[in-house]
Design a protein around this motif. Structure first.
Motif, mmCIF file in Angstrom:
data_model
loop_
_atom_site.group_PDB
_atom_site.id
_atom_site.type_symbol
_atom_site.label_atom_id
_atom_site.label_comp_id
_atom_site.label_asym_id
_atom_site.label_seq_id
_atom_site.Cartn_x
_atom_site.Cartn_y
_atom_site.Cartn_z
ATOM 1 N N HIS A 76 0.852 -1.181 0.000
ATOM 2 C CA HIS A 76 0.000 0.000 0.000
ATOM 3 C C HIS A 76 0.888 1.230 0.000
ATOM 4 C CE1 HIS A 76 -3.551 -2.381 1.929
ATOM 5 N NE2 HIS A 76 -3.586 -2.422 0.610
ATOM 6 N N SER A 80 -13.366 7.552 1.561
ATOM 7 C CA SER A 80 -12.887 7.546 0.181
ATOM 8 C C SER A 80 -12.471 6.149 -0.255
ATOM 9 C CB SER A 80 -11.690 8.496 0.033
ATOM 10 O OG SER A 80 -12.092 9.826 0.254
ATOM 11 N N PRO A 81 -12.761 5.790 -1.510
ATOM 12 C CA PRO A 81 -12.299 4.499 -2.033
ATOM 13 C C PRO A 81 -10.783 4.385 -1.931
ATOM 14 C CG PRO A 81 -13.856 5.524 -3.548
ATOM 15 C CD PRO A 81 -13.518 6.555 -2.498
ATOM 16 N N GLY A 82 -10.305 3.265 -1.451
ATOM 17 C CA GLY A 82 -8.874 3.021 -1.351
ATOM 18 C C GLY A 82 -8.227 3.464 -0.059
ATOM 19 N N TRP A 133 -2.917 4.253 1.800
ATOM 20 C CA TRP A 133 -3.917 4.109 0.750
ATOM 21 C C TRP A 133 -3.601 2.885 -0.093
ATOM 22 C CZ3 TRP A 133 -7.954 7.655 0.315
ATOM 23 C CH2 TRP A 133 -7.884 8.705 1.226
ATOM 24 N N GLU A 134 -4.592 2.354 -0.768
ATOM 25 C CA GLU A 134 -4.376 1.186 -1.608
ATOM 26 C C GLU A 134 -3.492 1.486 -2.806
ATOM 27 O OE1 GLU A 134 -8.237 -0.343 -2.617
ATOM 28 O OE2 GLU A 134 -8.516 -1.221 -0.623
ATOM 29 N N SER A 135 -3.502 2.735 -3.282
ATOM 30 C CA SER A 135 -2.765 3.057 -4.502
ATOM 31 C C SER A 135 -2.554 4.567 -4.615
ATOM 32 C CB SER A 135 -3.551 2.584 -5.725
ATOM 33 O OG SER A 135 -4.736 3.355 -5.858
ATOM 34 N N ALA A 138 -5.859 6.191 -5.679
ATOM 35 C CA ALA A 138 -6.825 6.412 -4.595
ATOM 36 C C ALA A 138 -6.453 7.641 -3.773
ATOM 37 C CB ALA A 138 -6.908 5.167 -3.704
ATOM 38 N N ALA A 189 -7.005 10.815 -5.893
ATOM 39 C CA ALA A 189 -8.422 11.171 -6.021
ATOM 40 C C ALA A 189 -8.893 11.928 -4.785
ATOM 41 C CB ALA A 189 -9.270 9.924 -6.245
ATOM 42 N N SER A 224 -11.537 15.777 -4.456
ATOM 43 C CA SER A 224 -12.597 15.611 -3.454
ATOM 44 C C SER A 224 -12.764 16.932 -2.702
ATOM 45 C CB SER A 224 -12.232 14.488 -2.469
ATOM 46 O OG SER A 224 -11.259 14.937 -1.532
#
Length: 161
Positions: free
Chosen positions: A5, A40-42, A72-74, A77, A80, A85
Motif C-alpha cells: 500500500h 474515500s475508495p482506497g 492508501w491502496e494506490s 486512490a 483522487a 474531493s
C-alpha cells in the motif's frame, strides 16, 4: 492486486498555534476532511492522536509543525482524495494557515497491513529532502512502482507442439 500500500506523510508549519483564532477555520474542518478521507475508495489507515486527528502529536522540535499520515491502496486512490474531493477546498487555503515549505510531503510503499510509525515517516521525509525522489521516498510528480510490481513475464512457448 499488490501486496503493498502507499503511505504518505505531509507536514505543515502553522503560522499560529493550532488553538489560535488564526487557525480556527483549519482546525474546525479537520473532522470533516478526516471523515471524507475515511469514506474515500482506497483509504486504509490514518494517524490519530488523542482526538480524531494528529495535531497533538509532536514529531519535530518545532511545535508549530503538524503531521498528517495515512495509508492508501494506490497512488490513484490517494490522488483522487487529495486533488478531486472536498479536500481540495481546504488545500487551496493552506497559505492562510501554513508557512511555505520546500519539502512537505513524501510517499513510500509499505507492506499491506503495516501502519507506519511517525519516526519512519519523518525519516522518509528527511530522505526525500536529502536525496530527492527515489524508490524509498517520492512524490506524486515522480512516482515509483510498488516493490512487487513487475513487467508482464514473457509468454511461455509450448515446445511440444
Amino acid at each position: 492486486m499488490s501486496g503493498y500500500h502507499l503511505a504518505q506523510i505531509n507536514v505543515g508549519k502553522l503560522k499560529a498555534p493550532i488553538d489560535a483564532p488564526e487557525t480556527a477555520d483549519f482546525k474546525n474542518n479537520l473532522d470533516r476532511v478526516n471523515t471524507l478521507a475515511e469514506a474515500s475508495p482506497g483509504f486504509v489507515w490514518r494517524l490519530t492522536g488523542e482526538g480524531n486527528d494528529a495535531t497533538d502529536l509532536v514529531a519535530f522540535d518545532d511545535p508549530l509543525i503538524i503531521t498528517n499520515m495515512s495509508v492508501w491502496e494506490s497512488p490513484a486512490a490517494l490522488g483522487a482524495f487529495v486533488y478531486r474531493s472536498g479536500h481540495v477546498e481546504i488545500m487551496r487555503r493552506r497559505a492562510e494557515w501554513f508557512e511555505p515549505m520546500d519539502v512537505f510531503m513524501a510517499l513510500w510503499w509499505v507492506p499491506a497491513g503495516h501502519e507506519p510509525t511517525v519516526a519512519e515517516a519523518v525519516g522518509r521525509l528527511a530522505l526525500l529532502r536529502r536525496k530527492g525522489p527515489g524508490p524509498q521516498a517520492f512524490t506524486f510528480r515522480e512516482l515509483y512502482p510498488a516493490p512487487d510490481a513487475q513487467a508482464a513475464p514473457p509468454p511461455v512457448l509450448d515446445r511440444c507442439a
